[in-house]
Motif scaffolding. Structure first.
Motif, short mmCIF file in Angstrom:
data_model
loop_
_atom_site.label_atom_id
_atom_site.label_comp_id
_atom_site.label_asym_id
_atom_site.label_seq_id
_atom_site.Cartn_x
_atom_site.Cartn_y
_atom_site.Cartn_z
N GLN A 108 0.80 -1.23 0.00
CA GLN A 108 0.00 0.00 0.00
C GLN A 108 0.83 1.28 0.00
OE1 GLN A 108 0.16 -2.35 2.42
NE2 GLN A 108 -0.83 -1.70 4.29
N LEU A 109 2.14 1.19 0.25
CA LEU A 109 3.02 2.37 0.19
C LEU A 109 3.96 2.31 -1.01
CD1 LEU A 109 3.92 2.84 3.96
CD2 LEU A 109 2.17 4.02 2.62
N GLY A 110 3.70 1.44 -1.93
CA GLY A 110 4.53 1.34 -3.13
C GLY A 110 5.55 0.22 -3.02
N ALA A 111 6.13 -0.10 -4.16
CA ALA A 111 7.05 -1.24 -4.25
C ALA A 111 8.36 -1.00 -3.53
CB ALA A 111 7.31 -1.56 -5.72
N ALA A 112 8.80 0.24 -3.41
CA ALA A 112 10.12 0.53 -2.83
C ALA A 112 10.10 0.61 -1.30
CB ALA A 112 10.66 1.84 -3.40
N ALA A 113 8.94 0.55 -0.68
CA ALA A 113 8.84 0.72 0.77
C ALA A 113 9.29 -0.52 1.52
CB ALA A 113 7.39 1.05 1.15
N ALA A 114 9.83 -0.29 2.72
CA ALA A 114 10.14 -1.38 3.63
C ALA A 114 8.82 -1.90 4.21
CB ALA A 114 11.06 -0.88 4.75
N LEU A 115 8.87 -2.95 5.01
CA LEU A 115 7.63 -3.49 5.57
C LEU A 115 6.92 -2.49 6.46
CD1 LEU A 115 8.46 -7.22 6.34
CD2 LEU A 115 7.00 -6.27 4.55
N ALA A 135 -7.02 5.94 1.36
CA ALA A 135 -6.40 4.78 2.00
C ALA A 135 -7.50 3.92 2.57
CB ALA A 135 -5.44 5.23 3.08
N ASP A 136 -7.36 2.62 2.38
CA ASP A 136 -8.29 1.65 2.94
C ASP A 136 -7.47 0.73 3.84
OD1 ASP A 136 -10.59 0.24 3.44
OD2 ASP A 136 -10.79 -0.60 1.44
N SER A 137 -8.02 -0.35 4.30
CA SER A 137 -7.32 -1.20 5.26
C SER A 137 -5.96 -1.64 4.74
CB SER A 137 -8.18 -2.41 5.63
OG SER A 137 -8.47 -3.16 4.49
N ALA A 138 -5.84 -2.11 3.53
CA ALA A 138 -4.56 -2.56 3.01
C ALA A 138 -4.36 -2.13 1.56
CB ALA A 138 -4.46 -4.08 3.12
N SER A 139 -4.95 -0.99 1.19
CA SER A 139 -4.81 -0.52 -0.19
C SER A 139 -4.80 1.01 -0.21
CB SER A 139 -5.94 -1.07 -1.05
OG SER A 139 -7.19 -0.64 -0.54
N SER A 140 -4.36 1.52 -1.34
CA SER A 140 -4.30 2.97 -1.55
C SER A 140 -4.78 3.27 -2.97
CB SER A 140 -2.87 3.48 -1.40
OG SER A 140 -2.39 3.21 -0.10
#
Length: 143
Positions: A108-115, A135-140
């Protein structure tokens, strides 16, 4: 004391939902810094508030901020919109840049984000002319 901070009904609902983030313009006068700022408080689990460090009340509770705190990583930027998911937060600047913090476990924060990203960062793979974020529970989502 709780009566010292009077919040409009939509903000009160957000506080009761365990997290609340709002723009400087909607903050009560005593919390308005002179510069552009975004304030956050509530459940800081997963770094979703973008403020740290937060005191851990005990080993069984997530970190909590009971008082509004400036989100330092985006201080000075004019934040036009904030959207809170269950474990992450998106900040849209007036310039159209999108910043995010919190859990990125489902992308939900993009491919480059850490966990987990406890400090808001610009989501580089997004265009720089966004006008809305959600922003939703696990999506943007954005427009």
């Amino acid at each position: 004391p709780p009566s010292a901070l009077r919040l409009p009904p939509p903000m009160l609902r957000a506080v009761l939902a365990r997290q609340a983030i709002f723009r400087r313009a909607s903050a009560p006068r005593k919390f308005r810094p002179r510069f552009h700022s975004t304030l956050a408080w509530g459940d800081g689990d997963h770094g979703r508030l973008g403020v740290f460090p937060l005191p851990d009340l005990d080993s069984t509770r997530s970190p909590v901020s009971f008082h509004p705190r400036v989100v330092d990583a985006i201080a000075g930027l004019e934040v036009a919109q904030v959207s809170c998911g269950s474990t992450h937060t998106l900040f849209l600047t007036a310039a159209g840049d999108v910043f995010g913090c919190g859990s990125a476990a489902d992308g939900q924060l993009g491919a480059a984000a850490a966990l987990e990203e406890p400090e808001p960062f610009r989501i580089e793979e997004l265009p720089r002319n966004c006008t809305h974020v959600a922003a939703d529970s696990a999506s943007s989502a954005l427009a």
